[in-house]
Design a protein around this motif. Structure first.
Motif: not given
Length: 193
Positions: A45-47, A70-72, A74-86
Motif C-alpha cells: 500500500f505504500g504506507k 510514503v508511496g506516490d 495513493f497520490e496519483e490515484d487521488f489526483d486522477e479521480g480514482y479515489r476520493s480520499t488521500l
C-alpha cells in the motif's frame, strides 16, 4: 524420625524451588519493550507503519502505531479521480490481551482508536449566471475511528517477532469526507528488548 524430618525438608525445598521458578519470567517475558515495522503495508500500500508496544507483567500490553503514506500511488490515484480520499497520517493507540499462557507464541485481541487525517476530493457543479460548470474541490479531513483487531504473534530466538494482525474501525467524525472504514491489516516484523 530424623529421616522423616529430612525428607519433609527436602520435599518442601523442592516445592518452594518449583514455585519460585514458575513466578520467574521466561526469556521473552522478561523483555518489556518491542518495536515493529509493517512489511505488508509498506510493500502493498505504500504506507509506513511503525509500532511500539510495552508489555505488563500479566497478559496485557499497550502501544502506539504511527502510519504515514510514503508511496506516490495513493497520490496519483487521488489526483486522477480514482479515489476520493488521500489518507496522509494515522495515529493508533491500542491495548492488547494475550489469549494464551505461552510467551513465545500466542493469539491476541486488540482494542484501538485511530486518529486519521488526509485530503478529500469531490467534483462540484457551479453556475455563473447562465452557464454551469464543474470544478474540483479539495479539503482536509480529520476523524477518529474506534475499532478492534485479532492477531497472532510468534517469537524467534527470544527477541525477533513476527506478527499477523487483522481488524477494522469505523470513523465517527467528519463522516461526509473521511473514509467509512479504517482497516488494520499487517504483517509486522519486530524486535523485543
Amino acid at each position: 524420625m530424623k529421616h522423616f524430618l529430612v525428607g519433609c525438608l527436602l520435599l518442601s525445598g523442592i516445592a518452594f524451588a518449583q514455585d519460585t521458578e514458575s513466578k520467574n519470567e521466561g526469556p521473552v517475558a522478561s523483555k518489556k519493550n518491542e518495536v515493529r515495522i509493517d512489511a505488508l503495508s509498506l510493500i502493498a500500500f505504500g504506507k509506513a507503519n511503525i509500532s511500539y508496544e510495552r508489555f505488563t507483567s500479566g497478559k496485557w500490553s499497550y502501544g502506539l502505531t504511527g502510519s504515514f503514506t510514503v508511496g506516490d500511488k495513493f497520490e496519483e490515484d487521488f489526483d486522477e479521480g480514482y479515489r476520493s480520499t488521500l489518507p496522509k497520517f494515522e495515529i493508533i493507540p491500542y491495548v492488547r490481551y494475550k489469549m494464551s499462557d505461552s510467551d513465545a507464541h500466542y493469539y491476541f485481541i486488540e482494542g484501538f482508536i485511530s486518529a486519521n487525517g488526509g485530503d478529500f476530493r469531490q467534483i462540484l457543479r457551479a453556475e455563473d449566471g447562465t452557464n454551469g460548470y464543474y470544478m474540483i474541490s479539495k479539503e482536509d479531513y480529520f476523524s477518529v475511528a474506534p475499532g478492534a483487531s485479532v492477531g497472532y504473534k510468534v517469537y524467534f530466538g527470544h527477541a525477533v517477532a513476527l506478527e499477523f494482525l487483522v481488524g477494522a474501525g469505523l470513523n465517527i467524525m467528519d463522516t461526509d469526507k473521511s473514509p467509512d472504514v479504517i482497516s488494520r491489516i499487517g504483517l509486522n516484523l519486530g524486535y523485543r528488548f
